[in-house]
Structures are given as structure tokens and as C-alpha cells.
Motif scaffolding. Structure first.
Motif, PDB file in Angstrom:
ATOM      1  N   MET A 204      36.821  52.561  51.331  1.00 13.98           N
ATOM      2  CA  MET A 204      37.108  53.922  50.869  1.00 13.98           C
ATOM      3  C   MET A 204      35.817  54.740  50.731  1.00 13.98           C
ATOM      4  N   LEU A 205      34.834  54.196  49.967  1.00 12.46           N
ATOM      5  CA  LEU A 205      33.542  54.864  49.806  1.00 12.46           C
ATOM      6  C   LEU A 205      32.452  53.947  50.336  1.00 12.46           C
TER       7      LEU A 205
ATOM      8  N   ILE B 232      19.824  53.158  47.994  1.00 10.13           N
ATOM      9  CA  ILE B 232      20.985  52.480  47.405  1.00 10.13           C
ATOM     10  C   ILE B 232      22.065  52.276  48.468  1.00 10.13           C
ATOM     11  N   ASN B 233      22.640  51.077  48.490  1.00  8.77           N
ATOM     12  CA  ASN B 233      23.761  50.750  49.380  1.00  8.77           C
ATOM     13  C   ASN B 233      24.899  50.195  48.531  1.00  8.77           C
ATOM     14  N   LEU B 234      26.089  50.741  48.719  1.00  8.49           N
ATOM     15  CA  LEU B 234      27.245  50.201  48.002  1.00  8.49           C
ATOM     16  C   LEU B 234      28.532  50.567  48.726  1.00  8.49           C
ATOM     17  N   ASP B 235      29.554  49.751  48.503  1.00 14.03           N
ATOM     18  CA  ASP B 235      30.885  49.980  49.062  1.00 14.03           C
ATOM     19  C   ASP B 235      31.903  49.886  47.939  1.00 14.03           C
ATOM     20  N   VAL B 236      32.919  50.720  48.023  1.00 12.24           N
ATOM     21  CA  VAL B 236      34.060  50.652  47.111  1.00 12.24           C
ATOM     22  C   VAL B 236      35.321  50.634  47.963  1.00 12.24           C
ATOM     23  N   GLU B 237      36.097  49.577  47.841  1.00 10.43           N
ATOM     24  CA  GLU B 237      37.338  49.473  48.600  1.00 10.43           C
ATOM     25  C   GLU B 237      38.493  50.058  47.791  1.00 10.43           C
TER      26      GLU B 237
ATOM     27  N   ILE C 151      44.579  52.986  34.368  1.00 15.02           N
ATOM     28  CA  ILE C 151      44.485  54.017  35.409  1.00 15.02           C
ATOM     29  C   ILE C 151      44.344  53.370  36.777  1.00 15.02           C
ATOM     30  N   ASN C 152      43.524  52.338  36.849  1.00 21.47           N
ATOM     31  CA  ASN C 152      43.344  51.620  38.113  1.00 21.47           C
ATOM     32  C   ASN C 152      44.635  50.940  38.555  1.00 21.47           C
ATOM     33  N   GLU C 153      45.321  50.336  37.619  1.00 15.76           N
ATOM     34  CA  GLU C 153      46.576  49.649  37.951  1.00 15.76           C
ATOM     35  C   GLU C 153      47.654  50.619  38.418  1.00 15.76           C
ATOM     36  N   GLN C 154      47.523  51.879  38.037  1.00 18.55           N
ATOM     37  CA  GLN C 154      48.478  52.900  38.478  1.00 18.55           C
ATOM     38  C   GLN C 154      48.112  53.485  39.836  1.00 18.55           C
ATOM     39  N   GLY C 155      47.020  52.994  40.442  1.00 22.52           N
ATOM     40  CA  GLY C 155      46.727  53.363  41.825  1.00 22.52           C
ATOM     41  C   GLY C 155      45.449  54.128  42.092  1.00 22.52           C
ATOM     42  N   THR C 156      44.629  54.362  41.060  1.00 21.30           N
ATOM     43  CA  THR C 156      43.386  55.109  41.245  1.00 21.30           C
ATOM     44  C   THR C 156      42.208  54.146  41.347  1.00 21.30           C
ATOM     45  N   THR C 157      41.436  54.271  42.409  1.00 18.80           N
ATOM     46  CA  THR C 157      40.223  53.475  42.575  1.00 18.80           C
ATOM     47  C   THR C 157      39.153  54.011  41.632  1.00 18.80           C
ATOM     48  N   VAL C 158      38.325  53.108  41.079  1.00 17.65           N
ATOM     49  CA  VAL C 158      37.361  53.501  40.049  1.00 17.65           C
ATOM     50  C   VAL C 158      35.955  53.011  40.393  1.00 17.65           C
ATOM     51  N   LEU C 159      34.981  53.922  40.277  1.00 18.29           N
ATOM     52  CA  LEU C 159      33.560  53.571  40.325  1.00 18.29           C
ATOM     53  C   LEU C 159      32.993  53.888  38.951  1.00 18.29           C
ATOM     54  N   LEU C 160      32.530  52.861  38.261  1.00 18.92           N
ATOM     55  CA  LEU C 160      32.186  52.956  36.848  1.00 18.92           C
ATOM     56  C   LEU C 160      30.708  52.683  36.615  1.00 18.92           C
ATOM     57  N   VAL C 161      30.015  53.658  36.026  1.00 20.54           N
ATOM     58  CA  VAL C 161      28.645  53.460  35.552  1.00 20.54           C
ATOM     59  C   VAL C 161      28.711  53.195  34.064  1.00 20.54           C
TER      60      VAL C 161
END
Length: 238
Positions: free
Chosen positions: A1-2, A20-25, A181-191
């Protein structure tokens, strides 16, 4: 996704991010961990287009290059940031703060449905919907900031230090809500500086040190790593 590749950002002559390198599925909770000044907030602000990244940086969202997109465009594409410090509008009501979160949307019936979902997730906000946001407690303001972002119907929600300055019992509530919120379908990137709690709810984690990616991996493995425990978790156990 990201997908973030070789993200570099500077403040004048200070190189805050050095690649910085990162992936969010889709469907994940991914957390960024690091000490103060490591570059966590700068990473989110660079992804969101609030800071200009340097030549060679690449940010892709759902397969599209968004490196040079403005924040308003990114919100329309489904990317939202809840900033550190909450940044609610103190002289507006809870309801009006939420309404501003839906400024990119036009369908009144759909917006009304989102109000109901946000109030269901945060019943305390429903109780205080006519109250001025500046009179809310810190925990309630954090709930409002998250609810406001959800009004935009984000596919990826970025959260910057959501537990900062909150009492321990409220911190537990906030992390439980992020998981919901995540379980309801929203992907999360958390600092999050509360590394232990972040790694408890995350699927994967990245550790940033002085603008570089230091470690990455499965959240449970990072939580159990001796190196991570010494540096970020202290003697906290499961």
C-alpha cells in the motif's frame, strides 16, 4: 500500500532523514520507533507532503508516486495524519471539528453515516458533541483528533505519538481504539515513543536512529529482542 524508498529530508543544513526505507501493506499496523530526534515525526510529515523531501526520495501510495503531492491531494487519495499534539480547533465544538475532517467529501448521506460510526467508536465524543474542543481533557482531544481524521475515510491512517502526555489508563484506551480501527479495515502507520505498547498492537516495526533505518521486523520478534529491550523497552515484560 505504502512504499518509501531512500527518503531524505533536511532542515536547512541539518540532514534529518538520511535514506529511510519502509513498506506498509494493506490491513497492517506498522510502527516506527526511535528516541527523540531520531526522525520519526519528520518521516510522517515528509510522507504527507508537509515537508519537502530531497532529490532521489520516492514515496508511493497504492502504486502511485505521491512524492511531490500536497497534503490536501493526499487526503483525497485516502492518506491522513493525526499530528503530534492533537491540534484540535479549541474554539469550535466537537461536532464542528469532526465536520472539518470531512471537508473533501460531498455526499451528505455518507458523511452522516461516518459521523455515526465515529460516535459509535468514541461514545464520549457523542456525549460532548456541542462542547468546545478546548475544554476537553487530553484523552478526549486525542479521540477527537483521531475521529476527525476518520471523517475523511482514510485507507491509511498515520498517527504521531497518540499516547503523548496521557495518563496510563487513557493510554490503554487509545491503543485499544487504534487496534479496533485497524480491525474495522483501516491500515495504520504509528509513530510512538511508548515502544512496548506500540509493538504489542503492531504487526511489524521499524526502528529509526538519527535519520537512518536501524532495524525492522516482526513486532513480536522486535519486542523479544535483547537489543531492542535494552535500548527502548527497559525491563518491561509481557
Amino acid at each position: 500500500m505504502l512504499k518509501v524508498k531512500n527518503l531524505k529530508t533536511s532542515y536547512g543544513h541539518i540532514h534529518a532523514l538520511k535514506g529511510i526505507n519502509l513498506d506498509v501493506e494493506q490491513g497492517e499496523i506498522v510502527t516506527l520507533i526511535g528516541s527523540n530526534g531520531a526522525g520519526k515525526t519528520t518521516t510522517l510529515m515528509s510522507i504527507m507532503g508537509m515537508l519537502k523531501s530531497e532529490l532521489g526520495s520516492i514515496v508511493e501510495f497504492e502504486g502511485e508516486d505521491i512524492t511531490h503531492c500536497s497534503p490536501s491531494v493526499l487526503v483525497k487519495k485516502g492518506l491522513c495524519l493525526v499530528p503530534e499534539g492533537r491540534e484540535v480547533f479549541p474554539k469550535l465544538s466537537v461536532h464542528d471539528n469532526l465536520r472539518l475532517g470531512a471537508f473533501t467529501r460531498k455526499q451528505k448521506a455518507e458523511i452522516k453515516d461516518t459521523y455515526e460510526k465515529v460516535y459509535e467508536l468514541f461514545p464520549r465524543l457523542k456525549e460532548r458533541e456541542k462542547q468546545m474542543a478546548g475544554t476537553l481533557s487530553g484523552g478526549e482531544q486525542q479521540m477527537l483528533a483521531i475521529g476527525r481524521a476518520l471523517m475523511a475515510q482514510p485507507r491509511l491512517l498515520m498517527l504521531d505519538e497518540p499516547s503523548l502526555g496521557l495518563a496510563p489508563n487513557i493510554v490503554q484506551q487509545i491503543f485499544a481504539l487504534i487496534k479496533q480501527i485497524n480491525e474495522q479495515g483501516t491500515t495504520v502507520l504509528l509513530v510512538e515513543q511508548n515502544a512496548y505498547q506500540a509493538l504489542r498492537i503492531a504487526d511489524r516495526g521499524y526502528i529509526i536512529e538519527t535519520g537512518y533505518g536501524r532495524l525492522s521486523g516482526d513486532a513480536k520478534e522486535l519486542r523479544e529482542s535483547d537489543e531492542v529491550r535494552r535500548a527502548y523497552l527497559g525491563n518491561v515484560g509481557d
